[in-house]
Design a protein around this motif. Structure first.
Motif, PDB file in Angstrom:
ATOM      1  N   UNK A 102       0.834  -1.208   0.000  1.00 13.45           N
ATOM      2  CA  UNK A 102       0.000   0.000   0.000  1.00 13.45           C
ATOM      3  C   UNK A 102       0.867   1.256   0.000  1.00 13.45           C
ATOM      4  N   UNK A 161       2.786   1.882  -3.680  1.00 16.52           N
ATOM      5  CA  UNK A 161       2.105   2.035  -4.967  1.00 16.52           C
ATOM      6  C   UNK A 161       1.278   3.324  -4.942  1.00 16.52           C
ATOM      7  N   UNK A 162       1.082   3.919  -6.129  1.00 11.74           N
ATOM      8  CA  UNK A 162       0.454   5.246  -6.172  1.00 11.74           C
ATOM      9  C   UNK A 162      -1.008   5.214  -5.742  1.00 11.74           C
ATOM     10  N   UNK A 205      -3.304   7.068  -6.894  1.00  8.80           N
ATOM     11  CA  UNK A 205      -4.157   7.175  -8.078  1.00  8.80           C
ATOM     12  C   UNK A 205      -4.477   5.795  -8.655  1.00  8.80           C
ATOM     13  N   UNK A 206      -3.464   4.923  -8.709  1.00  2.65           N
ATOM     14  CA  UNK A 206      -3.694   3.594  -9.285  1.00  2.65           C
ATOM     15  C   UNK A 206      -4.538   2.749  -8.340  1.00  2.65           C
ATOM     16  N   UNK A 207      -4.284   2.891  -7.045  1.00  7.37           N
ATOM     17  CA  UNK A 207      -5.137   2.195  -6.079  1.00  7.37           C
ATOM     18  C   UNK A 207      -6.589   2.654  -6.231  1.00  7.37           C
ATOM     19  N   UNK A 215      -8.014   3.882  -8.990  1.00  5.25           N
ATOM     20  CA  UNK A 215      -8.551   3.277 -10.213  1.00  5.25           C
ATOM     21  C   UNK A 215      -8.943   1.837  -9.959  1.00  5.25           C
ATOM     22  N   UNK A 216      -8.074   1.141  -9.240  1.00  5.53           N
ATOM     23  CA  UNK A 216      -8.324  -0.273  -8.977  1.00  5.53           C
ATOM     24  C   UNK A 216      -9.677  -0.444  -8.279  1.00  5.53           C
ATOM     25  N   UNK A 241     -12.709   0.722 -10.590  1.00  8.69           N
ATOM     26  CA  UNK A 241     -13.077  -0.105 -11.745  1.00  8.69           C
ATOM     27  C   UNK A 241     -13.251  -1.574 -11.408  1.00  8.69           C
ATOM     28  N   UNK A 251      -4.692   3.864   1.631  1.00 13.08           N
ATOM     29  CA  UNK A 251      -3.296   4.262   1.495  1.00 13.08           C
ATOM     30  C   UNK A 251      -2.766   4.807   2.826  1.00 13.08           C
ATOM     31  N   UNK A 288       5.685   7.468  -6.745  1.00 14.79           N
ATOM     32  CA  UNK A 288       4.238   7.317  -6.635  1.00 14.79           C
ATOM     33  C   UNK A 288       3.525   8.560  -7.162  1.00 14.79           C
ATOM     34  N   UNK A 298       2.544   9.245 -10.909  1.00 18.78           N
ATOM     35  CA  UNK A 298       1.323   8.737 -11.548  1.00 18.78           C
ATOM     36  C   UNK A 298       0.383   9.885 -11.934  1.00 18.78           C
ATOM     37  N   UNK A 299       0.493  10.999 -11.206  1.00 18.89           N
ATOM     38  CA  UNK A 299      -0.418  12.114 -11.476  1.00 18.89           C
ATOM     39  C   UNK A 299      -0.163  12.774 -12.827  1.00 18.89           C
ATOM     40  N   UNK A 326       0.647   4.818 -15.567  1.00 14.09           N
ATOM     41  CA  UNK A 326      -0.772   4.925 -15.210  1.00 14.09           C
ATOM     42  C   UNK A 326      -1.617   5.274 -16.432  1.00 14.09           C
ATOM     43  N   UNK A 358      -6.986  -0.207 -20.586  1.00 13.15           N
ATOM     44  CA  UNK A 358      -8.220  -0.662 -19.953  1.00 13.15           C
ATOM     45  C   UNK A 358      -9.420  -0.232 -20.786  1.00 13.15           C
ATOM     46  N   UNK A 417      -9.815  -5.125 -17.126  1.00 12.00           N
ATOM     47  CA  UNK A 417      -9.530  -4.262 -15.983  1.00 12.00           C
ATOM     48  C   UNK A 417      -8.628  -4.904 -14.930  1.00 12.00           C
ATOM     49  N   UNK A 474      -4.776  -3.544 -14.159  1.00 12.54           N
ATOM     50  CA  UNK A 474      -4.512  -2.747 -12.965  1.00 12.54           C
ATOM     51  C   UNK A 474      -3.650  -3.515 -11.965  1.00 12.54           C
ATOM     52  N   UNK A 515      -0.081  -2.109 -10.631  1.00 12.43           N
ATOM     53  CA  UNK A 515       0.318  -1.989  -9.226  1.00 12.43           C
ATOM     54  C   UNK A 515       1.621  -2.735  -8.967  1.00 12.43           C
ATOM     55  N   UNK A 531       4.617  -0.827 -10.317  1.00 13.31           N
ATOM     56  CA  UNK A 531       4.992   0.273  -9.423  1.00 13.31           C
ATOM     57  C   UNK A 531       5.712  -0.263  -8.191  1.00 13.31           C
ATOM     58  N   UNK A 532       5.170  -1.346  -7.642  1.00 13.51           N
ATOM     59  CA  UNK A 532       5.770  -1.934  -6.441  1.00 13.51           C
ATOM     60  C   UNK A 532       7.209  -2.358  -6.730  1.00 13.51           C
TER      61      UNK A 532
END
Lengths: 230, 217, 260
Positions: free
Chosen positions: A70, A73-74, A76-78, A80-81, A84, A106, B153, B156-157, B167, B174, B180, B184, B188, B191-192
């Protein structure tokens, strides 16, 4: 027109004045998301901290992994996850709730580390004394450890409140109409971005400065030693 | 089979993410040192801009800053490409946090070190570069490591100002494939993985800095 | 000949606390003066003002006849500029209680750094001189060691070499042995003794080592509440103090020599 308000394009100042009510509407959403997300983070974080410190490695290690994941990772992506993927499993939440859930998740990773560090900072002798007095684990936590950990924990938790405020604009990515999204919308329709975006910046600055000042005041009132719990 | 098709575009995005993170972390370090040192200056002309920069960028949201650079600046004639706006926004933001790290580490150096430098008649500048910074730098590295991951992190913006990072690619993919969950999840995980690599790299750098600061000639 | 150091009506306050008030003090060139007295009596402040580590509120300090905190510009006396302070500071060196060696530099570099970058000496010359000084303090073989690898006594000896490398006219010692384990005090005092013997230096020491003060000083000043209550040759101060407060102080620090 937005939320029933009209903008006035005669001058920059008139424009600013006319869109302020819209931005303030967005500000309310920003504050709501912050408070809700923060409360979630405080609760979930405590849960994660306790699981992380569980005597069984079978519990502690996976929790440690989840916290790390947690944290690394960003947001924003969390977001989206959640936004969606949850509906695919039949969980249909309004965007606002999904957003606060993402914020809470987060930040629970961060707050769990705060709780853990606070508890670990209680000197080992305190545990040993509790053991020598034959206190049950529950009593040890409730009467000995937690009261001493609280003064260390609270200031660090406060800092995350300020951080969470600054992260709320991310919710605009999933159509939550918070302050930034309102400003963007005004900009998209009037082709004048400078005024609304600058106003949002100033409003955020005010919000974080006010919060930080309030937290510092609060901190000074906190006892520096242990807090007795009833 | 599915993964094999999804992965290449994601990896292309990850490459952009890595580049942006690297560039903005380096540029951010520059801002951090300039503002962190500036905040400790005796001269108001240096101190006030540094304090202003730090307060504004730590007090507002990164996304607001990015939008401001990308949407608002062109109106007064300064048009930045998504890449420049993204890198500039990220580095200004992380630089403001880094500035507080630099300031804190410099202030934490023992008072006796400043006094010894004064007694030996070093100029303030020599004291900073020869005595204080070499001692403070190793102390800055662990928080810098955290900030670098934070920056990864935050990067991503930039997808929200149309920059084709990881992202952005994930969202794009997607929309096209509707796969999806795998997309996604892979995002993740990517990124990790990048965060783990970055953390390891920063630890290595920290060891190098500690070694250099202790044994330089 | 101008005195090496002269304080004229110096007042120094820390907030509400007045540490020195209209303080007068003189040290002749080449003289070795020891300041004794209870802690908080203002002894260290005198050294720190001389090293420009503390500013003063009123009065003037002169080094070799030249004002330290003021300078003459166009016939007027104005507050000293940074340049003036830097020029004056060249005449003064200081050895600190906590040594304050630079932890990130080797012993040799601790000594050569300022001569090279402040005095602009060529590196080779600075290093030759540094090794001579290391020989003087008996640490020739430690040139490449780092401070953390040295004992407290060794670190202080390096600090003395470092101060000497700047060729000061006046050398200040601020409780140079107070932070040391008892078994290391002797080696540092020996080095100071040697420096006093071999160098044409004015020295001002703040110390609690009374026997050492008695042996090395030309003059001893007893400080009490920001003033020099009594001063004179060490024999007189230690064997026949005139003031009751001096006797009292000496009784507490020298339990066996109080009876004279």
């Amino acid at each position: 027109m937005l939320f029933g308000y009209h903008w006035n394009l005669t001058s920059d100042w008139a424009f600013a004045l006319s869109i302020l009510p819209m931005l303030l509407k967005g500000l309310v959403v920003t504050v709501e998301a912050t408070v809700l997300g923060y409360l979630l983070a405080l609760t979930l974080g405590l849960l994660l901290a306790l699981l992380r410190m569980a005597p069984s490695r079978l519990v502690a290690w996976p929790t440690a992994f989840i916290i790390e994941f947690l944290r690394d990772t960003p947001l924003l992506v969390q977001l989206y996850f959640l936004y969606f993927v949850l509906p695919l499993y039949g969980i249909n939440l309004p965007a606002f709730l999904t957003g606060t859930l993402a914020l809470g998740l987060q930040y629970s990773a961060y707050t769990s580390e705060v709780y853990r560090a606070g508890i670990k900072a209680v000197p080992k002798g305190q545990w040993e004394a509790a053991l020598a007095l034959d206190l049950t684990p529950l009593r040890t936590y409730r009467d000995i450890i937690v009261p001493q950990a609280i003064p260390r924990i609270l200031p660090a938790l406060g800092n995350y409140l300020v951080s969470i405020i600054k992260d709320t604009p991310i919710l605009s990515a999933v159509t939550v109409l918070e302050m930034l999204d309102v400003a963007k919308m005004v900009g998209d329709r009037t082709f004048r971005y400078m005024v609304p975006l600058t106003m949002v910046g100033v409003l955020f600055l005010l919000l974080t400065l006010l919060t930080a000042t309030a937290l510092r005041r609060l901190e000074r009132r906190l006892p520096q030693r242990g807090i007795p719990l009833r | 089979m599915m993964f094999a098709q999804l992965l290449p575009p994601l990896l292309r995005g990850a490459e952009i993410t890595a580049q942006i993170t690297l560039a903005s972390t380096l540029l951010g370090a520059l801002f951090a040192f300039a503002a962190g040192i500036g905040k400790l200056s005796r001269h108001r002309a240096l101190r006030w801009p540094a304090v202003g920069y730090i307060e504004v960028f730590r007090g507002t949201s990164l996304l607001v800053q990015l939008f401001w650079l990308f949407f608002a600046l062109p109106i007064i004639g300064i048009s930045l490409s998504p890449l420049s706006a993204g890198i500039l926004g990220l580095s200004l933001n992380i630089g403001a946090y880094g500035a507080e790290v630099v300031r804190g580490a410099l202030q934490a150096t023992a008072r006796g070190q400043r006094e010894a430098a004064r007694a030996l008649n070093f100029t303030p500048r020599q004291t900073l570069w020869r005595i204080l910074l070499p001692q403070a730098l190793p102390e800055m590295m662990p928080p810098f490591g955290n900030l670098a991951v934070q920056n990864l992190k935050d990067s991503a913006l930039v997808s929200l100002i149309t920059l084709a990072d990881l992202t952005y690619q994930a969202q794009n993919l997607r929309n096209i494939t509707l796969q999806t969950v795998p997309i996604l999840t892979a995002t993740l995980l990517l990124y990790f993985a990048m965060a783990l690599v970055l953390t390891a790299a920063m630890r290595w750098l920290e060891r190098r800095v500690r070694y250099a600061a202790g044994h330089e000639r | 000949m101008n005195p090496a150091v002269r304080f004229r009506q110096v007042t120094k306050r820390f907030g509400d606390l007045t540490v020195l008030e209209q303080f007068d003090f003189e040290v002749a060139q080449g003289e070795i003066v020891t300041l004794i007295g209870a802690s908080g009596s203002g002894k260290s402040t005198v050294l720190r003002i001389l090293m420009t580590l503390e500013e003063l509120q009123d009065g003037e300090v002169e080094i070799e006849g030249e004002p330290l905190w003021h300078e003459r510009k166009g016939g007027r006396t104005v507050a000293a500029s940074e340049q003036h302070l830097r020029r004056m500071r060249k005449k003064v060196g200081m050895v600190f209680q906590q040594f304050n060696l630079f932890p990130h530099m080797s012993v040799l570099r601790n000594i050569t750094e300022a001569p090279i970058h402040v005095l602009q000496l060529p590196r080779a010359e600075a290093e030759t001189r540094a090794r001579e000084l290391l020989r003087l303090v008996g640490l020739e073989e430690k040139a490449d060691a780092f401070p953390e690898q040295l004992s407290g006594g060794q670190q202080q000896r390096v600090a003395i070499a470092r101060a000497l490398a700047m060729r000061p006219r006046v050398l200040l010692f601020d409780e140079p042995t107070s932070a040391l384990d008892p078994e290391m005090v002797g080696e540092v005092l020996n080095v100071i003794r040697q420096v006093a013997g071999e160098h044409e230096l004015t020295m001002i020491l703040v110390t609690h080592e009374m026997n050492f003060a008695r042996e090395i000083s030309d003059r001893v000043c007893f400080f009490d509440q920001g003033r020099i209550l009594e001063q004179g040759p060490p024999e007189q101060i230690f064997t026949a103090p005139r003031e009751e407060r001096t006797r009292e102080f000496l009784r507490t620090v020298l339990p066996d020599s109080g009876r004279t």
